[in-house]
Design an enzyme around this catalytic site. Sequence first.
Site, PDB file in Angstrom:
ATOM      1  N   ARG A 232       0.811  -1.258  -0.035  1.00  0.00           N
ATOM      2  CA  ARG A 232      -0.184  -0.024  -0.070  1.00  0.00           C
ATOM      3  C   ARG A 232       0.815   1.194   0.010  1.00  0.00           C
ATOM      4  NH1 ARG A 232      -3.472  -2.958  -1.566  1.00  0.00           N
ATOM      5  NH2 ARG A 232      -5.600  -3.327  -0.571  1.00  0.00           N
ATOM      6  N   GLU A 261      -4.769   6.624  -5.577  1.00  0.00           N
ATOM      7  CA  GLU A 261      -4.700   6.069  -6.892  1.00  0.00           C
ATOM      8  C   GLU A 261      -6.102   6.105  -7.450  1.00  0.00           C
ATOM      9  OE1 GLU A 261      -1.689   2.449  -5.585  1.00  0.00           O
ATOM     10  OE2 GLU A 261      -3.639   2.002  -5.872  1.00  0.00           O
ATOM     11  N   HIS A 282       0.070  -0.068 -10.069  1.00  0.00           N
ATOM     12  CA  HIS A 282      -0.630  -1.018  -9.236  1.00  0.00           C
ATOM     13  C   HIS A 282      -1.223  -2.375  -9.957  1.00  0.00           C
ATOM     14  CE1 HIS A 282      -3.174  -1.214  -5.239  1.00  0.00           C
ATOM     15  NE2 HIS A 282      -3.018  -2.392  -5.772  1.00  0.00           N
TER      16      HIS A 282
END
Length: 316
Positions: A232, A261, A282
């Site tokens: 994270r 994000e 990601h």
Amino acid sequence: MHEIVFLDRDSLIAELRTPAFPHRWRDYPATGPAQVAEHLRGATVAITNKVALRKDALEQLPDLRLVAIAATGTDNVDLGYCHARGIKVANIRNYAVHTVPEHVFMMILALRRNLLAFRQDLKDGLWQRAGQFCLFTQPIHDLHGSTLGIVGRGALGRAVARLGQAFGMNALYAEHKGAASVREGYTAFDEVLREADVLSLHSPLTPATRNLIGEAELARMKPSAVLINTARGGLVDEAALARALSEGRLAGAGFDVLSGEPPRADNPLLALDLPNFILTPHVAWSSREAMQRLADQLIDNIEAFARGEPRNLVGP
């Protein structure tokens, strides 16, 4: 009759089998914050990957009985409110035990062997002008014999350790930051910072782990060390990391996650144009094989709930 709603279907590239019980199904490619309550109106089962389910929306959904998270992380769901209301929350487990560690080592190998810097040297014509058969413009370091520090001893942390050991690395699991004692099989957090040639983060984002790695922690790491984050973005103070890399106080970093994000244009890591920093959007979790395992487990979780045998439940 269950009413199942998938809030962000486009976040998962996989086949979803039809749940084996009477139901109605609706899905949306994506759902904005203001659309959550509207899209879930009448739903008994909500599926979300990254759409946030907060109290203000949840309290408008009296029919909701299950939140099926299409991911492992649960920080996008108000677990306390769900628990108080009797709404079950189930997540996905261990689906990415191959794809995330492989992504971690893609970054580690590229950084330790200076892949991006060598690629730029070739584009700049340095090899073509060299006086010998090879180019020694960038340092290369072996993984064998180096120390791999791991923060988080879940399935992903353990899988990364196994790959590291296959490369001949010495793996150290970090104890909780600030812990008064060190459990067997763990090493004190600060000692791992000092010893690690590579530090890989595999912790959830909680109030206790936010900015786990900040200015002080980066200062304790070796200048020759590499930091990897596929967990994270909020685990690391991004401005502090950008300064450490720009000032040469850290040898490199590989990140697959950012604190916001999609990221805002002013995120300090987006502006870094350095050969020792790798940023991917990601995607460490998202091999086609892993996404299909996730999709299969998602339906398993929903079917188990419908049978009265809920599984993979998470608490507040």
